[in-house]
Design a protein around this motif. Sequence first.
Motif, PDB file in Angstrom:
ATOM      1  N   ILE A 183       5.314 -11.751   9.321  1.00  0.00           N
ATOM      2  CA  ILE A 183       5.757 -10.939   8.194  1.00  0.00           C
ATOM      3  C   ILE A 183       6.726  -9.879   8.717  1.00  0.00           C
ATOM      4  O   ILE A 183       6.572  -9.363   9.825  1.00  0.00           O
ATOM      5  CB  ILE A 183       4.590 -10.262   7.438  1.00  0.00           C
ATOM      6  CG1 ILE A 183       3.812  -9.285   8.343  1.00  0.00           C
ATOM      7  CG2 ILE A 183       3.653 -11.300   6.850  1.00  0.00           C
ATOM      8  CD1 ILE A 183       2.811  -8.417   7.580  1.00  0.00           C
ATOM      9  N   SER A 184       7.724  -9.584   7.901  1.00  0.00           N
ATOM     10  CA  SER A 184       8.703  -8.561   8.280  1.00  0.00           C
ATOM     11  C   SER A 184       9.106  -7.780   7.040  1.00  0.00           C
ATOM     12  O   SER A 184       9.076  -8.303   5.924  1.00  0.00           O
ATOM     13  CB  SER A 184       9.932  -9.198   8.937  1.00  0.00           C
ATOM     14  OG  SER A 184      10.587 -10.070   8.039  1.00  0.00           O
ATOM     15  N   PHE A 185       9.473  -6.533   7.226  1.00  0.00           N
ATOM     16  CA  PHE A 185       9.923  -5.682   6.138  1.00  0.00           C
ATOM     17  C   PHE A 185      10.621  -4.465   6.733  1.00  0.00           C
ATOM     18  O   PHE A 185      10.429  -4.118   7.900  1.00  0.00           O
ATOM     19  CB  PHE A 185       8.770  -5.259   5.224  1.00  0.00           C
ATOM     20  CG  PHE A 185       7.555  -4.696   5.916  1.00  0.00           C
ATOM     21  CD1 PHE A 185       7.348  -3.327   5.991  1.00  0.00           C
ATOM     22  CD2 PHE A 185       6.615  -5.537   6.499  1.00  0.00           C
ATOM     23  CE1 PHE A 185       6.216  -2.810   6.618  1.00  0.00           C
ATOM     24  CE2 PHE A 185       5.484  -5.026   7.138  1.00  0.00           C
ATOM     25  CZ  PHE A 185       5.288  -3.654   7.192  1.00  0.00           C
ATOM     26  N   ASN A 186      11.439  -3.822   5.898  1.00  0.00           N
ATOM     27  CA  ASN A 186      12.239  -2.689   6.378  1.00  0.00           C
ATOM     28  C   ASN A 186      11.524  -1.352   6.262  1.00  0.00           C
ATOM     29  O   ASN A 186      11.730  -0.453   7.084  1.00  0.00           O
ATOM     30  CB  ASN A 186      13.565  -2.616   5.615  1.00  0.00           C
ATOM     31  CG  ASN A 186      14.497  -3.757   5.961  1.00  0.00           C
ATOM     32  OD1 ASN A 186      14.278  -4.461   6.950  1.00  0.00           O
ATOM     33  ND2 ASN A 186      15.537  -3.959   5.165  1.00  0.00           N
ATOM     34  N   SER A 187      10.719  -1.205   5.223  1.00  0.00           N
ATOM     35  CA  SER A 187      10.001   0.053   5.032  1.00  0.00           C
ATOM     36  C   SER A 187       8.801  -0.176   4.129  1.00  0.00           C
ATOM     37  O   SER A 187       8.750  -1.138   3.364  1.00  0.00           O
ATOM     38  CB  SER A 187      10.928   1.110   4.419  1.00  0.00           C
ATOM     39  OG  SER A 187      11.372   0.712   3.129  1.00  0.00           O
ATOM     40  N   GLY A 188       7.831   0.733   4.229  1.00  0.00           N
ATOM     41  CA  GLY A 188       6.629   0.642   3.413  1.00  0.00           C
ATOM     42  C   GLY A 188       5.394   0.335   4.238  1.00  0.00           C
ATOM     43  O   GLY A 188       5.432   0.294   5.471  1.00  0.00           O
ATOM     44  N   ILE A 189       4.282   0.112   3.553  1.00  0.00           N
ATOM     45  CA  ILE A 189       2.998  -0.194   4.190  1.00  0.00           C
ATOM     46  C   ILE A 189       2.400  -1.425   3.516  1.00  0.00           C
ATOM     47  O   ILE A 189       2.370  -1.525   2.288  1.00  0.00           O
ATOM     48  CB  ILE A 189       2.015   0.988   4.077  1.00  0.00           C
ATOM     49  CG1 ILE A 189       2.570   2.237   4.771  1.00  0.00           C
ATOM     50  CG2 ILE A 189       0.654   0.625   4.673  1.00  0.00           C
ATOM     51  CD1 ILE A 189       1.728   3.477   4.563  1.00  0.00           C
ATOM     52  N   ILE A 190       1.914  -2.349   4.314  1.00  0.00           N
ATOM     53  CA  ILE A 190       1.299  -3.577   3.819  1.00  0.00           C
ATOM     54  C   ILE A 190      -0.197  -3.583   4.155  1.00  0.00           C
ATOM     55  O   ILE A 190      -0.598  -3.293   5.289  1.00  0.00           O
ATOM     56  CB  ILE A 190       1.971  -4.820   4.442  1.00  0.00           C
ATOM     57  CG1 ILE A 190       3.340  -5.065   3.822  1.00  0.00           C
ATOM     58  CG2 ILE A 190       1.100  -6.057   4.264  1.00  0.00           C
ATOM     59  CD1 ILE A 190       3.313  -5.578   2.399  1.00  0.00           C
ATOM     60  N   LEU A 191      -1.000  -3.911   3.153  1.00  0.00           N
ATOM     61  CA  LEU A 191      -2.422  -4.177   3.363  1.00  0.00           C
ATOM     62  C   LEU A 191      -2.583  -5.673   3.600  1.00  0.00           C
ATOM     63  O   LEU A 191      -2.234  -6.490   2.736  1.00  0.00           O
ATOM     64  CB  LEU A 191      -3.236  -3.735   2.137  1.00  0.00           C
ATOM     65  CG  LEU A 191      -4.740  -4.061   2.134  1.00  0.00           C
ATOM     66  CD1 LEU A 191      -5.462  -3.352   3.283  1.00  0.00           C
ATOM     67  CD2 LEU A 191      -5.358  -3.684   0.798  1.00  0.00           C
ATOM     68  N   VAL A 192      -3.071  -6.027   4.767  1.00  0.00           N
ATOM     69  CA  VAL A 192      -3.288  -7.426   5.146  1.00  0.00           C
ATOM     70  C   VAL A 192      -4.760  -7.750   4.972  1.00  0.00           C
ATOM     71  O   VAL A 192      -5.625  -7.011   5.447  1.00  0.00           O
ATOM     72  CB  VAL A 192      -2.872  -7.671   6.619  1.00  0.00           C
ATOM     73  CG1 VAL A 192      -3.093  -9.124   6.996  1.00  0.00           C
ATOM     74  CG2 VAL A 192      -1.421  -7.268   6.843  1.00  0.00           C
ATOM     75  N   TYR A 241       0.846  -1.202   0.000  1.00  0.00           N
ATOM     76  CA  TYR A 241       0.000   0.000   0.000  1.00  0.00           C
ATOM     77  C   TYR A 241       0.881   1.251   0.000  1.00  0.00           C
ATOM     78  O   TYR A 241       0.499   2.305   0.474  1.00  0.00           O
ATOM     79  CB  TYR A 241      -0.966  -0.018   1.194  1.00  0.00           C
ATOM     80  CG  TYR A 241      -2.189   0.844   0.959  1.00  0.00           C
ATOM     81  CD1 TYR A 241      -3.207   0.401   0.113  1.00  0.00           C
ATOM     82  CD2 TYR A 241      -2.322   2.076   1.570  1.00  0.00           C
ATOM     83  CE1 TYR A 241      -4.327   1.182  -0.111  1.00  0.00           C
ATOM     84  CE2 TYR A 241      -3.446   2.870   1.342  1.00  0.00           C
ATOM     85  CZ  TYR A 241      -4.441   2.420   0.502  1.00  0.00           C
ATOM     86  OH  TYR A 241      -5.553   3.201   0.274  1.00  0.00           O
ATOM     87  N   SER A 242       2.078   1.067  -0.505  1.00  0.00           N
ATOM     88  CA  SER A 242       3.028   2.149  -0.744  1.00  0.00           C
ATOM     89  C   SER A 242       3.748   1.764  -2.035  1.00  0.00           C
ATOM     90  O   SER A 242       3.606   0.644  -2.526  1.00  0.00           O
ATOM     91  CB  SER A 242       4.013   2.288   0.421  1.00  0.00           C
ATOM     92  OG  SER A 242       4.633   1.053   0.716  1.00  0.00           O
ATOM     93  N   ASP A 243       4.497   2.673  -2.602  1.00  0.00           N
ATOM     94  CA  ASP A 243       5.171   2.375  -3.872  1.00  0.00           C
ATOM     95  C   ASP A 243       6.006   1.106  -3.775  1.00  0.00           C
ATOM     96  O   ASP A 243       6.007   0.282  -4.690  1.00  0.00           O
ATOM     97  CB  ASP A 243       6.060   3.550  -4.295  1.00  0.00           C
ATOM     98  CG  ASP A 243       5.248   4.750  -4.766  1.00  0.00           C
ATOM     99  OD1 ASP A 243       4.072   4.543  -5.150  1.00  0.00           O
ATOM    100  OD2 ASP A 243       5.774   5.875  -4.746  1.00  0.00           O
ATOM    101  N   GLU A 244       6.701   0.953  -2.668  1.00  0.00           N
ATOM    102  CA  GLU A 244       7.541  -0.222  -2.457  1.00  0.00           C
ATOM    103  C   GLU A 244       7.495  -0.651  -0.995  1.00  0.00           C
ATOM    104  O   GLU A 244       7.370   0.179  -0.101  1.00  0.00           O
ATOM    105  CB  GLU A 244       9.005   0.071  -2.821  1.00  0.00           C
ATOM    106  CG  GLU A 244       9.247   0.351  -4.290  1.00  0.00           C
ATOM    107  CD  GLU A 244      10.724   0.614  -4.583  1.00  0.00           C
ATOM    108  OE1 GLU A 244      11.118   0.490  -5.753  1.00  0.00           O
ATOM    109  OE2 GLU A 244      11.466   0.953  -3.635  1.00  0.00           O
ATOM    110  N   VAL A 245       7.579  -1.958  -0.793  1.00  0.00           N
ATOM    111  CA  VAL A 245       7.795  -2.524   0.538  1.00  0.00           C
ATOM    112  C   VAL A 245       9.106  -3.303   0.440  1.00  0.00           C
ATOM    113  O   VAL A 245       9.199  -4.301  -0.274  1.00  0.00           O
ATOM    114  CB  VAL A 245       6.648  -3.450   0.971  1.00  0.00           C
ATOM    115  CG1 VAL A 245       6.950  -4.064   2.331  1.00  0.00           C
ATOM    116  CG2 VAL A 245       5.335  -2.678   1.024  1.00  0.00           C
TER     117      VAL A 245
END
Length: 211
Positions: free
Chosen positions: A197-206, A157-161
């Motif tokens: 789930i893990s990530f460094n930056s961005g927004i995820i729609l679950v 839900y952002s350009d990149e995750v």
Amino acid sequence: MKIVIVSGGKAPSEEILLKEVKNADFIIGADKGCEVLYKYEITPDVILGDFDSADMKIINAIEKKARKKIKFKKEKDYTDTEIAFNLALENNPDEIVLLGATGTRYDHSLSNIGLLKKALSKSINARIVDDNNLMFLTDKSISLKGNPGDTISFHAYSDEVKNFSIKNSKYDLDNHLLRLGDALTTSNEFIGNYIDISFNSGIILVLYTKD
């Protein structure tokens, strides 16, 4: 404080509605959403909208029990759901649940998902719930609870995750650059009771989904 907003999209089932309002501190009926509250004899704290799509006999009946009615002109800058959402924010909630926020009008559904981002920016736990979906946004690595065989999907839900990883699922993923519009992470499954789930930056729609 938990606030439940019932909007005029596809009406929630009795089971979902009663589950969410059971421990709600504040209930808002937005336009046609008032009809499902009336059907199950739930009195909202506030009803609001332009009431262009609602049964006015029901609106007049429920108005007598609600604390307040707020009527707007049909020509306005915000949807009824967003007006209800902004009213909810004024009450400093910890949690907002949107019911009747999805349906045949995809334009409204997309706008309502946008409200989840507004809540996320204010560190408010917000989710959209209907009979087939539960969805929310996160900008942090989290552990998700479910049952074996449950379906879950993830969308950027952002350009990149960046460095998006999925662990303990049917289809694990490691340090993937997930871009807006990518379908790779659609329709995963729980194999146990938790997916991480893990990530460094961005927004995820679950999205927890079922047919």
